[in-house]
Design a protein around this motif. Structure first.
Motif, PDB file in Angstrom:
ATOM      1  N   ALA A  19      -6.802  22.651  40.292  1.00 16.07           N
ATOM      2  CA  ALA A  19      -6.487  22.520  41.716  1.00 16.07           C
ATOM      3  C   ALA A  19      -7.745  22.281  42.541  1.00 16.07           C
ATOM      4  O   ALA A  19      -8.817  22.789  42.235  1.00 16.07           O
ATOM      5  CB  ALA A  19      -5.780  23.783  42.220  1.00 16.07           C
ATOM      6  N   GLN A  20      -7.567  21.488  43.587  1.00 15.77           N
ATOM      7  CA  GLN A  20      -8.625  21.290  44.562  1.00 15.77           C
ATOM      8  C   GLN A  20      -8.305  22.187  45.742  1.00 15.77           C
ATOM      9  O   GLN A  20      -7.224  22.097  46.312  1.00 15.77           O
ATOM     10  CB  GLN A  20      -8.696  19.835  44.978  1.00 15.77           C
ATOM     11  CG  GLN A  20      -9.061  18.927  43.836  1.00 15.77           C
ATOM     12  CD  GLN A  20      -9.076  17.469  44.261  1.00 15.77           C
ATOM     13  OE1 GLN A  20      -8.781  17.131  45.393  1.00 15.77           O
ATOM     14  NE2 GLN A  20      -9.420  16.601  43.327  1.00 15.77           N
ATOM     15  N   ASP A  21      -9.234  23.041  46.096  1.00 17.59           N
ATOM     16  CA  ASP A  21      -9.004  24.070  47.103  1.00 17.59           C
ATOM     17  C   ASP A  21      -7.840  24.930  46.635  1.00 17.59           C
ATOM     18  O   ASP A  21      -7.817  25.353  45.501  1.00 17.59           O
ATOM     19  CB  ASP A  21      -8.766  23.438  48.478  1.00 17.59           C
ATOM     20  CG  ASP A  21      -9.971  22.605  48.927  1.00 17.59           C
ATOM     21  OD1 ASP A  21     -11.104  23.075  48.734  1.00 17.59           O
ATOM     22  OD2 ASP A  21      -9.757  21.491  49.438  1.00 17.59           O
ATOM     23  N   ILE A  51       9.047  20.548  35.061  1.00  9.38           N
ATOM     24  CA  ILE A  51       8.054  20.496  36.127  1.00  9.38           C
ATOM     25  C   ILE A  51       7.699  21.938  36.443  1.00  9.38           C
ATOM     26  O   ILE A  51       8.584  22.776  36.644  1.00  9.38           O
ATOM     27  CB  ILE A  51       8.597  19.790  37.383  1.00  9.38           C
ATOM     28  CG1 ILE A  51       9.028  18.365  37.041  1.00  9.38           C
ATOM     29  CG2 ILE A  51       7.547  19.805  38.501  1.00  9.38           C
ATOM     30  CD1 ILE A  51       9.780  17.662  38.141  1.00  9.38           C
ATOM     31  N   VAL A  52       6.417  22.222  36.438  1.00  8.23           N
ATOM     32  CA  VAL A  52       5.925  23.544  36.796  1.00  8.23           C
ATOM     33  C   VAL A  52       5.073  23.367  38.037  1.00  8.23           C
ATOM     34  O   VAL A  52       4.164  22.537  38.064  1.00  8.23           O
ATOM     35  CB  VAL A  52       5.093  24.169  35.655  1.00  8.23           C
ATOM     36  CG1 VAL A  52       4.564  25.536  36.060  1.00  8.23           C
ATOM     37  CG2 VAL A  52       5.913  24.258  34.368  1.00  8.23           C
ATOM     38  N   ARG A  53       5.384  24.128  39.061  1.00  8.80           N
ATOM     39  CA  ARG A  53       4.624  24.068  40.317  1.00  8.80           C
ATOM     40  C   ARG A  53       3.815  25.350  40.452  1.00  8.80           C
ATOM     41  O   ARG A  53       4.363  26.445  40.394  1.00  8.80           O
ATOM     42  CB  ARG A  53       5.581  23.908  41.497  1.00  8.80           C
ATOM     43  CG  ARG A  53       4.865  23.909  42.837  1.00  8.80           C
ATOM     44  CD  ARG A  53       5.815  23.687  43.978  1.00  8.80           C
ATOM     45  NE  ARG A  53       5.131  23.881  45.238  1.00  8.80           N
ATOM     46  CZ  ARG A  53       5.694  23.715  46.408  1.00  8.80           C
ATOM     47  NH1 ARG A  53       6.958  23.332  46.486  1.00  8.80           N
ATOM     48  NH2 ARG A  53       5.013  23.916  47.517  1.00  8.80           N
ATOM     49  N   VAL A  54       2.521  25.179  40.656  1.00 11.14           N
ATOM     50  CA  VAL A  54       1.633  26.324  40.823  1.00 11.14           C
ATOM     51  C   VAL A  54       1.006  26.222  42.204  1.00 11.14           C
ATOM     52  O   VAL A  54       0.328  25.248  42.516  1.00 11.14           O
ATOM     53  CB  VAL A  54       0.545  26.351  39.722  1.00 11.14           C
ATOM     54  CG1 VAL A  54      -0.385  27.536  39.917  1.00 11.14           C
ATOM     55  CG2 VAL A  54       1.182  26.390  38.332  1.00 11.14           C
ATOM     56  N   ASP A  55       1.267  27.233  43.023  1.00  8.24           N
ATOM     57  CA  ASP A  55       0.733  27.310  44.387  1.00  8.24           C
ATOM     58  C   ASP A  55      -0.204  28.504  44.474  1.00  8.24           C
ATOM     59  O   ASP A  55       0.250  29.647  44.581  1.00  8.24           O
ATOM     60  CB  ASP A  55       1.862  27.482  45.407  1.00  8.24           C
ATOM     61  CG  ASP A  55       2.798  26.305  45.457  1.00  8.24           C
ATOM     62  OD1 ASP A  55       2.313  25.178  45.645  1.00  8.24           O
ATOM     63  OD2 ASP A  55       4.019  26.504  45.295  1.00  8.24           O
ATOM     64  N   GLY A  56      -1.503  28.255  44.395  1.00 12.11           N
ATOM     65  CA  GLY A  56      -2.481  29.341  44.483  1.00 12.11           C
ATOM     66  C   GLY A  56      -2.206  30.423  43.461  1.00 12.11           C
ATOM     67  O   GLY A  56      -1.989  30.153  42.288  1.00 12.11           O
TER      68      GLY A  56
END
Length: 166
Positions: free
Chosen positions: A23-25, A42-47
């Motif tokens: 991830a960027q930032d 689909i795997v979504r990773v948010d922070g």
């Protein structure tokens, strides 16, 4: 991002950590996984939040090593939300085991009790402009996972990135 080597990924936590490193930032990272035109995920990773997962065909994914990491997590999540306490969980599992013995696969369950068909969070791409019903339609019977991922990537504006890693 690009193509990533998944040889060292044994758990969802490993996959999420790999995504966070890319991830960027604190941007969201989407991981597209496809298994020989049998299923996609689909795997979504948010922070640091828990990953959100969508699998096009749970039963098909459960039969593969990468897919079982995802489906096991989704089945565990469903179990946690459906049962209030341990006594109810044990009683429910015993009833399910008895029912499974009596009519294996008659109720639309595949490998290890994982449902046949889409499984997980169909809303994980709505913030990016892809509605849940559109994602589900790309996962339906007769859908080709490779074509579905291509269509999803195009809708999200990252079709060229997906094509480059194929």
């Amino acid at each position: 991002m690009g193509e990533t080597e998944l040889d060292d990924v044994e758990t969802l936590a490993d996959l999420a950590e790999l995504a966070r490193e890319a991830a960027q930032d604190d941007d969201s990272v989407l991981v597209f996984i496809e298994q020989e035109d049998a299923w996609f995920a689909i795997v979504r990773v948010d922070g640091e939040e828990d990953p959100r997962i969508f699998v096009s065909d749970g039963a098909a994914a459960a039969r593969s090593s990468y897919g079982s990491v995802l489906t096991d997590e989704l089945v565990d999540q469903a179990g946690e939300s459906e049962f209030g306490d341990l006594d109810n969980l044990v009683a429910e599992l015993e009833e399910e085991a008895e029912a499974a013995e009596q009519n294996d696969d008659e109720d639309g369950e595949g490998h290890g009790g994982v449902p046949v068909g889409p499984l997980g969070d169909a809303h994980l791409l709505t913030e990016f402009g892809l509605a849940a019903d559109a994602l589900l339609s790309l996962s339906g019977e007769g859908a080709v996972p490779g074509d579905a991922l291509e269509e999803i990537a195009e809708a999200l504006g990252c079709g060229e990135v997906l094509e480059a890693v194929r």
